[in-house]
Scaffold this motif. Sequence first.
Motif, short mmCIF file in Angstrom:
data_model
loop_
_atom_site.label_atom_id
_atom_site.label_comp_id
_atom_site.label_asym_id
_atom_site.label_seq_id
_atom_site.Cartn_x
_atom_site.Cartn_y
_atom_site.Cartn_z
N SER A 193 -14.76 -0.25 -15.60
CA SER A 193 -13.91 0.86 -15.15
C SER A 193 -14.74 2.05 -14.68
N ALA A 194 -15.89 2.27 -15.28
CA ALA A 194 -16.78 3.34 -14.80
C ALA A 194 -17.31 3.01 -13.41
N THR A 195 -17.59 1.75 -13.15
CA THR A 195 -18.06 1.33 -11.83
C THR A 195 -16.97 1.51 -10.78
N VAL A 196 -15.75 1.13 -11.10
CA VAL A 196 -14.63 1.31 -10.17
C VAL A 196 -14.42 2.79 -9.88
N CYS A 197 -14.51 3.63 -10.90
CA CYS A 197 -14.36 5.07 -10.74
C CYS A 197 -15.45 5.62 -9.82
N ALA A 198 -16.68 5.21 -10.02
CA ALA A 198 -17.79 5.69 -9.20
C ALA A 198 -17.65 5.24 -7.76
N LEU A 199 -17.26 4.00 -7.54
CA LEU A 199 -17.08 3.50 -6.18
C LEU A 199 -15.94 4.22 -5.46
N LYS A 213 -11.07 14.93 5.48
CA LYS A 213 -10.21 15.84 4.72
C LYS A 213 -8.99 16.21 5.55
N SER A 214 -7.86 16.40 4.87
CA SER A 214 -6.65 16.81 5.58
C SER A 214 -6.65 18.34 5.72
N ASP A 215 -5.79 18.85 6.61
CA ASP A 215 -5.74 20.29 6.86
C ASP A 215 -5.27 21.06 5.64
N PHE A 263 -17.17 7.61 -4.49
CA PHE A 263 -18.10 7.49 -3.37
C PHE A 263 -17.34 7.34 -2.06
N VAL A 264 -16.36 6.47 -2.03
CA VAL A 264 -15.58 6.25 -0.81
C VAL A 264 -14.76 7.48 -0.47
N LEU A 265 -14.20 8.15 -1.45
CA LEU A 265 -13.39 9.35 -1.19
C LEU A 265 -14.20 10.44 -0.50
N MET A 297 -4.13 5.72 2.40
CA MET A 297 -5.36 5.16 1.86
C MET A 297 -6.00 6.12 0.86
N LYS A 298 -5.99 7.41 1.23
CA LYS A 298 -6.62 8.39 0.36
C LYS A 298 -5.86 8.54 -0.96
N LYS A 299 -4.54 8.53 -0.89
CA LYS A 299 -3.74 8.66 -2.11
C LYS A 299 -3.96 7.47 -3.05
N VAL A 300 -4.09 6.30 -2.48
CA VAL A 300 -4.34 5.10 -3.30
C VAL A 300 -5.69 5.20 -3.98
N LEU A 301 -6.71 5.62 -3.22
CA LEU A 301 -8.05 5.75 -3.80
C LEU A 301 -8.08 6.85 -4.87
N GLU A 302 -7.36 7.93 -4.65
CA GLU A 302 -7.31 8.99 -5.67
C GLU A 302 -6.64 8.47 -6.93
N PHE A 303 -5.58 7.69 -6.77
CA PHE A 303 -4.92 7.11 -7.94
C PHE A 303 -5.86 6.16 -8.68
N VAL A 304 -6.57 5.32 -7.94
CA VAL A 304 -7.52 4.39 -8.55
C VAL A 304 -8.62 5.16 -9.27
N PHE A 305 -9.11 6.24 -8.64
CA PHE A 305 -10.15 7.06 -9.25
C PHE A 305 -9.68 7.63 -10.59
N TRP A 306 -8.51 8.26 -10.60
CA TRP A 306 -8.03 8.89 -11.83
C TRP A 306 -7.69 7.85 -12.90
N LEU A 307 -7.14 6.72 -12.49
CA LEU A 307 -6.83 5.67 -13.46
C LEU A 307 -8.11 5.12 -14.09
N ALA A 308 -9.11 4.86 -13.27
CA ALA A 308 -10.38 4.34 -13.79
C ALA A 308 -11.09 5.39 -14.64
#
Length: 78
Positions: A53-59, A69-71, A62-64, A1-12
């Motif tokens: 796209s700025a809204t998607v990036c911000a959301l 956090k992983s170890d 926020f969720v991230l 889930m975190k990797k997907v959100l990070e990808f969405v964040f960077w893409l947006a």
Amino acid sequence: MKKVLEFVFWLALVAFLALGALIVFGQLLGVVVLSPGLVDGAASALNWSAFSSATVCALAAFVLQYLPKSDEEGAEQP
């Protein structure tokens, strides 16, 4: 889930920065060639996409912040 959100964040992030640059340079070109239609048209054509796209990036950012956090990322040990 975190990797997907990070990808969405960077893409947006890349999308809204690129769209913002296109708006600014399109308006600059309109000023240089003295075309008010180009100045207005650059913004009206790309505003919705840039703001979305700025809204998607911000959301995504926020969720991230609320995901655990992983170890390997240096999570604090109690």
